[in-house]
Design an enzyme around this catalytic site. Sequence first.
Site, short mmCIF file in Angstrom:
data_model
loop_
_atom_site.label_atom_id
_atom_site.label_comp_id
_atom_site.label_asym_id
_atom_site.label_seq_id
_atom_site.Cartn_x
_atom_site.Cartn_y
_atom_site.Cartn_z
N ASP A 167 0.89 -5.54 7.85
CA ASP A 167 -0.25 -4.63 7.73
C ASP A 167 -1.46 -5.48 7.34
O ASP A 167 -1.50 -6.06 6.25
CB ASP A 167 0.04 -3.57 6.66
CG ASP A 167 -1.06 -2.52 6.59
OD1 ASP A 167 -2.20 -2.82 6.99
OD2 ASP A 167 -0.78 -1.40 6.11
N PHE B 239 0.85 -1.20 0.00
CA PHE B 239 0.00 0.00 0.00
C PHE B 239 0.89 1.25 0.00
O PHE B 239 1.90 1.30 0.70
CB PHE B 239 -0.90 -0.03 1.24
CG PHE B 239 -2.04 0.94 1.19
CD1 PHE B 239 -3.21 0.61 0.52
CD2 PHE B 239 -1.96 2.17 1.82
CE1 PHE B 239 -4.27 1.50 0.47
CE2 PHE B 239 -3.03 3.07 1.77
CZ PHE B 239 -4.18 2.73 1.10
N TYR C 226 -11.89 0.83 9.44
CA TYR C 226 -13.02 1.36 8.66
C TYR C 226 -13.35 0.52 7.43
O TYR C 226 -14.27 0.82 6.70
CB TYR C 226 -12.75 2.82 8.24
CG TYR C 226 -11.41 3.06 7.57
CD1 TYR C 226 -11.20 2.70 6.25
CD2 TYR C 226 -10.36 3.67 8.26
CE1 TYR C 226 -9.98 2.93 5.64
CE2 TYR C 226 -9.15 3.90 7.67
CZ TYR C 226 -8.96 3.53 6.36
OH TYR C 226 -7.75 3.75 5.76
N LYS C 227 -12.58 -0.55 7.21
CA LYS C 227 -12.88 -1.42 6.07
C LYS C 227 -13.86 -2.51 6.54
O LYS C 227 -15.02 -2.21 6.77
CB LYS C 227 -11.58 -1.97 5.51
CG LYS C 227 -10.77 -0.85 4.82
CD LYS C 227 -9.34 -1.19 4.47
CE LYS C 227 -8.69 0.04 3.82
NZ LYS C 227 -7.23 -0.06 3.74
N ARG D 289 -11.97 -3.18 -8.30
CA ARG D 289 -12.03 -4.06 -7.13
C ARG D 289 -13.48 -4.22 -6.70
O ARG D 289 -14.24 -3.25 -6.65
CB ARG D 289 -11.22 -3.48 -5.97
CG ARG D 289 -9.73 -3.34 -6.24
CD ARG D 289 -8.99 -2.95 -4.97
NE ARG D 289 -9.61 -1.78 -4.33
CZ ARG D 289 -9.23 -1.29 -3.15
NH1 ARG D 289 -8.25 -1.85 -2.49
NH2 ARG D 289 -9.83 -0.22 -2.63
C1 LIG Z 1 -6.44 1.08 3.80
C2 LIG Z 1 -5.03 0.79 4.07
C3 LIG Z 1 -4.26 1.72 4.78
C4 LIG Z 1 -4.83 3.06 5.15
O1 LIG Z 1 -4.07 3.78 6.02
P1 LIG Z 1 -4.66 4.99 6.84
O2 LIG Z 1 -3.54 5.39 7.70
O3 LIG Z 1 -5.85 4.47 7.60
O4 LIG Z 1 -5.11 6.06 5.89
C5 LIG Z 1 -2.94 1.37 5.07
N1 LIG Z 1 -2.43 0.18 4.66
C6 LIG Z 1 -3.16 -0.71 3.97
C7 LIG Z 1 -2.57 -2.01 3.55
C8 LIG Z 1 -4.48 -0.43 3.65
O5 LIG Z 1 -5.21 -1.31 2.95
#
Ligand SMILES: *Cc1c(COP(=O)(O)O)cnc(C)c1O
Length: 423
Positions: free
Chosen positions: A208, A128, A233-234, A383
């Site tokens: 992560d 990410f 939040y996912k 997606r």
């Molecule tokens: C959604 C996501 C994030 C988001 O990071 P935020 O700090 O909440 O904005 C980080 N890493 C991964 C792998 C994600 O899927």
Amino acid sequence: MSQAPDRGVAERLDAADPLAHFRNEFLIRDPAQCYLDGNSLGRLPLRTRAAVLRFLDEEWGGRLVEGWQEWIVEAMRTGDLIGRTVLGAGPGQVLATDTTSVNLYRLAAAALDARPGRGTVIVDAANFPTDRYILEGLCAERGRTLVILDNEDGADHERITPARLAPLLGPDVALVSLQVVQYRSGARQDVPGLTALVHAHGAHLLWDAAHAAGSVPLHLDHWGVRLAVGCTYKYLNAGPGAPAWLYIAHAEQDRLQAPIQGWFAQADQFAMGPHFDRAAGIRGHAVASPSIIGLRCVQAGVSLIEEATMAACAHKCATGTALMVDLVDAWLTPLGFTLGTPREAEQRGGHLSLHHPDAALISAALRQRAGVVADFRRPDAIRVAISPLATSYCEVWDGFARLRDCVASGAYTDADLGPGTVT
Ligand SMILES: *Cc1c(COP(=O)(O)O)cnc(C)c1O
């Protein structure tokens, strides 16, 4: 072309789904909409609204500063709830706090400081963006070298096999940072296998799990994971910007030095003494006053999963994505789509990645004209996700039928691509 499962298949899956009634726990303003983007932002649980209102009126409004008697430990209590419900983590190892990005920085910095003689950090190319940027900055800040593992060559859908990672490991590697479920391809990594491999080289592995928490079974304690972060939040449905979480296994908590010495980690917090004296355990990795409203949103979302059980949620993600794969084979492959996600359910999470040269236009047309919310990821992927508590199998089937019709009719080529900056 394979035979497509007809709508009756989805209807029977819904009728037999032990989680079907959880859909009533969410605010769904437009029942005709197919919301297949729960991996970006989960739907709003009705109990979140009630919990936030109650908090405002009775606690903040009613108790004022007295509320801190209980709020003071709420980041840890909420962490324990996430740990036991979703992460396979025993109590005292998870904090619900800050953002995934900030937590990644904190744990990565602590891991580097714990390996002062080692100069290399490894991240995969398909990780990410925020993870890659943060590690890039951290390496510059602390004089380390960032090595990028190339898993964007199209092979294995970004899966990282031990054979791919092992040649990069060695006595100079301090830290490896990987995703449990790849945000783009949806491929799931072998967490216990890769963890054992990296630890055998004396390096830290920071996972992560943002796209994995709530979609796949996680057993962080049992797998020997030491460091992990993720958002809420996912698939945890806690709302935009809700506090994220971090996990530090018991054995590492007092070994790692937190890079920010905030007063919430002070052994005797209200002595207000002259110097920092870190509390033992996970509290020693806290920083400051958490958002209590945000934590209530996390508790509401995760309590739904606790009632449903994570095992049932993971099962539904596997079944729902299998239905999607069948529909891709029957309907979408003949229209020029290719599947960018592994076919084996245990090698993916709750979403699929579908490649098509016109993905951006198709994704826009789906939202604007077909009531289907999926998302577009550069350069050519759409997606689509099943969020196990909020999405029905028929919603998946209907969304795919509309996607098929949209592409087959060509009614997407004049979709409006601008001016939105968020995809
Ligand atoms: C959604 C996501 C994030 C988001 O990071 P935020 O700090 O909440 O904005 C980080 N890493 C991964 C792998 C994600 O899927």
